[in-house]
Design a protein around this motif. Structure first.
Motif, PDB file in Angstrom:
ATOM      1  N   ILE A  70       0.827  -1.207   0.000  1.00  0.00           N
ATOM      2  CA  ILE A  70       0.000   0.000   0.000  1.00  0.00           C
ATOM      3  C   ILE A  70       0.862   1.259   0.000  1.00  0.00           C
ATOM      4  N   GLY A  71       1.755   1.381   0.974  1.00  0.00           N
ATOM      5  CA  GLY A  71       2.488   2.628   1.131  1.00  0.00           C
ATOM      6  C   GLY A  71       3.945   2.521   0.788  1.00  0.00           C
ATOM      7  N   SER A  72       4.276   2.485  -0.470  1.00  0.00           N
ATOM      8  CA  SER A  72       5.692   2.475  -0.852  1.00  0.00           C
ATOM      9  C   SER A  72       5.969   3.692  -1.733  1.00  0.00           C
ATOM     10  N   TYR A  73       7.147   4.256  -1.548  1.00  0.00           N
ATOM     11  CA  TYR A  73       7.542   5.440  -2.304  1.00  0.00           C
ATOM     12  C   TYR A  73       8.837   5.144  -3.038  1.00  0.00           C
ATOM     13  N   ASP A  74       8.965   5.719  -4.213  1.00  0.00           N
ATOM     14  CA  ASP A  74      10.195   5.582  -4.985  1.00  0.00           C
ATOM     15  C   ASP A  74      11.076   6.792  -4.707  1.00  0.00           C
ATOM     16  N   VAL A  75      12.244   6.516  -4.149  1.00  0.00           N
ATOM     17  CA  VAL A  75      13.190   7.576  -3.811  1.00  0.00           C
ATOM     18  C   VAL A  75      14.523   7.224  -4.464  1.00  0.00           C
ATOM     19  N   ALA A  76      14.960   8.039  -5.371  1.00  0.00           N
ATOM     20  CA  ALA A  76      16.249   7.873  -6.057  1.00  0.00           C
ATOM     21  C   ALA A  76      16.373   6.488  -6.684  1.00  0.00           C
ATOM     22  N   GLY A  77      15.303   6.015  -7.286  1.00  0.00           N
ATOM     23  CA  GLY A  77      15.327   4.736  -7.973  1.00  0.00           C
ATOM     24  C   GLY A  77      15.150   3.526  -7.074  1.00  0.00           C
ATOM     25  N   MET A  78      14.915   3.732  -5.776  1.00  0.00           N
ATOM     26  CA  MET A  78      14.692   2.622  -4.842  1.00  0.00           C
ATOM     27  C   MET A  78      13.287   2.733  -4.270  1.00  0.00           C
ATOM     28  N   THR A  79      12.671   1.595  -4.004  1.00  0.00           N
ATOM     29  CA  THR A  79      11.370   1.577  -3.360  1.00  0.00           C
ATOM     30  C   THR A  79      11.573   1.507  -1.856  1.00  0.00           C
ATOM     31  N   VAL A  80      11.020   2.491  -1.150  1.00  0.00           N
ATOM     32  CA  VAL A  80      11.159   2.568   0.302  1.00  0.00           C
ATOM     33  C   VAL A  80       9.784   2.351   0.922  1.00  0.00           C
ATOM     34  N   ARG A  81       9.724   1.401   1.853  1.00  0.00           N
ATOM     35  CA  ARG A  81       8.476   1.085   2.541  1.00  0.00           C
ATOM     36  C   ARG A  81       8.586   1.485   4.006  1.00  0.00           C
ATOM     37  N   PRO A  82       7.450   1.773   4.656  1.00  0.00           N
ATOM     38  CA  PRO A  82       7.497   2.169   6.068  1.00  0.00           C
ATOM     39  C   PRO A  82       8.137   1.119   6.965  1.00  0.00           C
ATOM     40  N   SER A  83       7.900  -0.151   6.692  1.00  0.00           N
ATOM     41  CA  SER A  83       8.478  -1.196   7.540  1.00  0.00           C
ATOM     42  C   SER A  83      10.002  -1.204   7.432  1.00  0.00           C
ATOM     43  N   GLN A  84      10.534  -0.912   6.255  1.00  0.00           N
ATOM     44  CA  GLN A  84      11.991  -0.855   6.091  1.00  0.00           C
ATOM     45  C   GLN A  84      12.585   0.310   6.874  1.00  0.00           C
ATOM     46  N   VAL A  85      11.908   1.451   6.830  1.00  0.00           N
ATOM     47  CA  VAL A  85      12.394   2.614   7.572  1.00  0.00           C
ATOM     48  C   VAL A  85      12.387   2.321   9.065  1.00  0.00           C
ATOM     49  N   ILE A  86      11.325   1.690   9.552  1.00  0.00           N
ATOM     50  CA  ILE A  86      11.205   1.421  10.985  1.00  0.00           C
ATOM     51  C   ILE A  86      12.249   0.416  11.449  1.00  0.00           C
ATOM     52  N   ILE A  87      12.479  -0.646  10.688  1.00  0.00           N
ATOM     53  CA  ILE A  87      13.435  -1.655  11.147  1.00  0.00           C
ATOM     54  C   ILE A  87      14.867  -1.118  11.087  1.00  0.00           C
TER      55      ILE A  87
END
Length: 127
Positions: A70-87
């Motif tokens: 649901i909530g993924s953003y593309d930043v500088a060619g990478m997909t960043v998800r909230p769970s990745q940021v939190i971990i």
């Protein structure tokens, strides 16, 4: 008639700090999209929450796993998800807390070595 008194040094410090925060937010609103500013404030609040109790970071990670698509953003060619940021935030905060306490505790779990190999392979896959 009331006598005038100067504010305490602590209240002057707080007023100066608030002035700097408001001016920097004004600068960031002009330079960056509002969504990025809100995300930065959210990460800051999460950092405080996780720094107080690192277990909350793991609970938030488990909560956000079902919402991967649901909530993924593309930043500088990478997909960043909230769970990745939190971990990642949780791992950094726990590592800094252990370094500050000058004790690094590594639990002896049987599957720890395969898990570390998996994490290293995942990081290499990001490159």
């Amino acid at each position: 008639m009331k006598r005038f008194s100067f504010p305490s040094p602590f209240s002057l410090f707080i007023m100066g700090l608030l002035l700097v925060v408001v001016l920097s937010l004004g600068f960031f609103v002009v330079r960056f999209p509002v969504l990025w500013i809100l995300a930065g404030c959210g990460v800051g609040l999460l950092s405080v929450l996780i720094a107080r109790r690192p277990w909350h970071g793991l609970l938030l990670f488990v909560f956000f796993i079902p919402f991967e698509r649901i909530g993924s953003y593309d930043v500088a060619g990478m997909t960043v998800r909230p769970s990745q940021v939190i971990i990642v935030l949780t791992m950094i905060i726990v590592a800094l807390q252990q370094l500050r306490a000058r004790r690094i505790h590594i639990p002896s779990i049987p599957f720890l070595f395969p898990l570390c190999v998996f994490i290293v392979v995942c990081f290499v896959g990001l490159i």
